[in-house]
Design an enzyme around this catalytic site. Structure first.
Site, short mmCIF file in Angstrom:
data_model
loop_
_atom_site.label_atom_id
_atom_site.label_comp_id
_atom_site.label_asym_id
_atom_site.label_seq_id
_atom_site.Cartn_x
_atom_site.Cartn_y
_atom_site.Cartn_z
CD GLU B 49 98.05 91.89 39.25
OE1 GLU B 49 97.47 91.76 40.34
OE2 GLU B 49 98.88 91.08 38.83
CG ASP B 60 104.10 84.98 34.94
OD1 ASP B 60 103.23 84.98 35.83
OD2 ASP B 60 104.64 86.01 34.51
#
Lengths: 411, 276
Positions: B49, B60
């Protein structure tokens, strides 16, 4: 006040019926959030839809608006200012007289009553200038709810009085150091908090941005400004104003003023963005004037961004306008041409701040000083029987330190 | 058959779960990031990824936020990330590459042009954090037309009534966000996963990857026992960040320390279902 009717009950020939069921104003708005938040946003939408249809909710809200916030706010004919400018008559909608000193209280009261209906026990908010943070902390004190306010570290520094007020009111103020430490970064951090505290927490967004239903809901709660002003203007002058003017960061006070006038084609509507050091310098917060459409904070709207889609930091002397986006309904009204969007620079806002203080004895916040700067540009060229209505959306006590610094005065 | 489907089919035959390490493109600089990408399959990555940096990564935690800032400072651009994948693909025709990011840089690049160029570069799938099914129309038609899997996130808050809506239009695999929270913070318990993964399986035959809070070999093994893949991101970036000097430059050996960590995770994932 009466919350605006849901879209299904309004005719097709209105600009007041949006958004659609997907939360879109034209191609703007929507719900661009991570999956973790989607169920929460749908829950807020369902709860708000139920509340706006409940007469009991409106009765409760109206009582608090009247007896706690102090509504209706007066409509004031700024006579000495009008004489000084030498043209159109200038009226102020005095939303700086609300409890907590700005229009932010209107929305906070509506949303906190909604949060209570939903059984939420913790409130979070983002703030730029601290006006929304103070209003949120105030309502949380009133209802005994714990409150966490995210505020960019830069703003914590330049808005110390409001930080102290929030703390006095019992709120926890969390400085955010990511990015430039301003409103955009505070909003990111508030969303991160919400993702991590999904069951008990209500996110009380302070402007007409964010994912659906926030832009429509905040507009509805702020529309009390325009609804009152429209009636007061009829009562005082027997007619509607020729022009209505408001400043725009995210755009909540402007949306609240404009919305009840959207179908009045005789009324020109002008939104004033923060031109910072000048649009040509690139250091500004004028998303419509200097940005292009994109997606941030849950909605599609005009954004300040580079050619790779990275968000650019906004700049304004006013922490409350220092945001690289704008509410999606404004983006739509811009594209269809119903509202004109212009900008005033830091310098022009400071001059208007002084003008208002010295002619009317009202110290305005730096945010509405941007609106006033534009009024000062256009009023002199208008006939004396013309009327300009301006939303004086906040008082300037919080800004005296910033202004002193720019005027070279040591306090 | 797409590279992602082929890889999961092969792993099913082997009877083991997958390890999906994450790296932020251009973090800390293009050379170190490319060296890491090239070496990941050899260290045991089954899929990879690649994070596409964004100024405002709302889902995040601090680790990936800071990684994104380093990457943007080092010159990350959407076109340059696609070029990284193109370079990788010349040497590795089989390891699936999934790009993970936020919508605005893709919109800015142009959704159709992005999908055309991603396919040409050898990208296999896309995870767009702030693109829920309600808004997927902006990107999904182009992704489908260019053979890119749309990998959707499923969260603990996604209830049974909503799951079918999220799964409709998902392909390749689905990504279970195992905690309510941001990346690199809390970790889901084995008990939570034992309840959550079977619930999703009732609705889909797609492989299920688990991410957010998977840090150690033991945690990766726990995931690999109940799900089909473990995604490890912040723990690897923390190791990378610890190997940067005061100016943020990679020091010798810092990429190798990340690769050693990947080897440890891969060993744990491979042993997870064999009584390990």
């Amino acid at each position: 006040m009466t919350l605006s009717p849901p879209p299904t009950q309004t005719g097709a020939n209105t600009l007041r019926g949006g958004p659609d069921a997907r939360g879109r104003f034209g191609e703007f708005g929507g719900r661009f959030v991570a999956e973790t938040l989607m169920p929460l946003i749908l829950e807020v939408e369902a709860a708000y839809t139920a509340a706006r249809a409940d007469p009991g909710f409106q009765i409760e809200l109206n009582r608090y608006l009247k007896d706690y916030i102090g509504r209706p706010s007066p409509l004031w004919f700024a006579e000495r200012l009008t004489a000084r400018l030498g043209g159109a008559k200038v009226y102020f909608k005095r939303d700086e007289l609300n409890h907590t000193g700005s229009h932010k209280a209107n929305n906070c009261m509506g949303q906190i009553l909604l949060a209570r209906r939903m059984g939420k026990t913790r409130i979070i908010a983002e703030t730029g200038a601290g006006q929304h943070g103070v209003a949120t902390a105030t309502m949380c004190a009133l209802f005994g709810l714990p409150c966490t306010v995210y505020m960019g570290a830069t703003d914590v520094e330049r808005q110390k009085p409001n930080v102290f007020r929030m703390k006095l009111l019992g709120a926890e103020v969390k400085p955010v150091t990511s990015g430039a430490g301003t409103l955009k970064d505070a909003m990111n951090e508030a969303m991160r908090d919400w993702v991590a505290n999904v069951t008990d927490t209500y996110y009380l967004i302070g402007t007409v941005a964010g994912p659906h239903p926030y832009p429509a809901m905040v507009r509805d709660f702020q529309s009390v400004i325009g609804t009152e002003a429209r009636a007061q203007m009829q009562e005082t002058e027997g007619r509607l104003p020729d022009i209505a003017v408001a400043c725009i960061g995210g755009g909540s006070n402007a949306m609240g003023l404009f919305h009840p006038f959207l179908d009045d084609t005789s009324v020109r509507l002008i939104g004033v963005e923060a031109g910072g050091k000048g649009i040509e310098t690139g250091e500004h917060a004028a998303s419509l004037t200097g940005g292009r459409p994109g997606v941030l904070h849950g909605n599609r709207t005009y954004l300040l961004q580079d050619d790779d889609g990275q968000i650019i930091e906004a700049h304004s002397i006013s922490a409350g306008l220092d945001y690289p986006g704008i509410g999606p309904e404004h983006a739509w009204l811009h594209d269809i041409g119903r509202v004109e969007y212009v900008s005033s620079t830091d310098r022009e806002a400071l001059d208007a701040f002084t003008l208002c203080t010295q002619t009317e004895g009202i110290i305005p916040a730096l945010e509405p000083a941007h609106a006033l700067a534009h009024v000062a540009k256009i009023a002199p060229g208008m006939d004396k029987d013309r009327i300009i209505l301006m939303n004086l959306c906040g008082r300037g006590d919080k800004d005296i330190f910033t202004v002193a610094e720019h005027l070279g005065v040591r306090l | 058959m797409s590279r992602i489907t082929a890889r999961f089919a092969a792993l099913t035959r082997e009877g083991r779960g997958a390890l999906i390490p994450f790296l932020e493109a251009y973090d800390p600089d293009p050379a170190a990031s490319m060296a890491l990408l090239r070496a990941l399959p050899g260290a045991g990555a089954d899929l990879i990824e690649i994070g596409m940096p964004f100024t405002d990564p709302m889902a995040d935690g601090p680790t990936i936020q800071v990684a994104g800032r380093r990457a943007l400072k080092a010159g990350s651009k959407t076109a340059r990330i696609l070029a990284m994948v193109r370079d990788f693909r010349r040497e590795d025709p089989t390891t699936p590459i999934v790009l993970m990011g936020y919508l605005n840089p893709i919109l800015s690049y142009g959704p159709e042009r992005f999908c055309v160029d991603a396919e040409a570069a050898g990208v296999d799938g896309l995870i767009v954090v702030d693109l829920p099914p309600e808004e997927a129309g902006l990107l999904a038609p182009h992704a489908v037309a260019h053979g890119l899997d749309i990998i959707r996130l499923i969260a603990p808050t996604t209830d049974d009534a909503r799951l079918p809506k999220v799964l409709a239009g998902s392909s390749g695999f689905v990504y279970y966000v195992s905690i309510t929270g941001i990346t690199g913070t809390r970790t889901a318990t084995a008990e939570h996963l034992a309840q959550a993964i079977p619930r999703i399986r009732r609705f889909t035959d797609l492989p299920i990857a688990v991410g957010f809070g998977v840090r150690s070999p033991a945690q990766a093994a726990t995931v690999a026992r109940v799900a089909d893949a473990a995604v490890v991101a912040s723990a690897l970036i923390d190791t990378l960040a610890a190997g940067l000097d005061a100016q943020g430059h990679a020091t010798p050996g810092c990429v190798n320390r990340v690769l050693d960590q990947v080897r440890g995770l891969a060993a744990a994932v491979r042993a997870a279902r064999t009584g390990g």
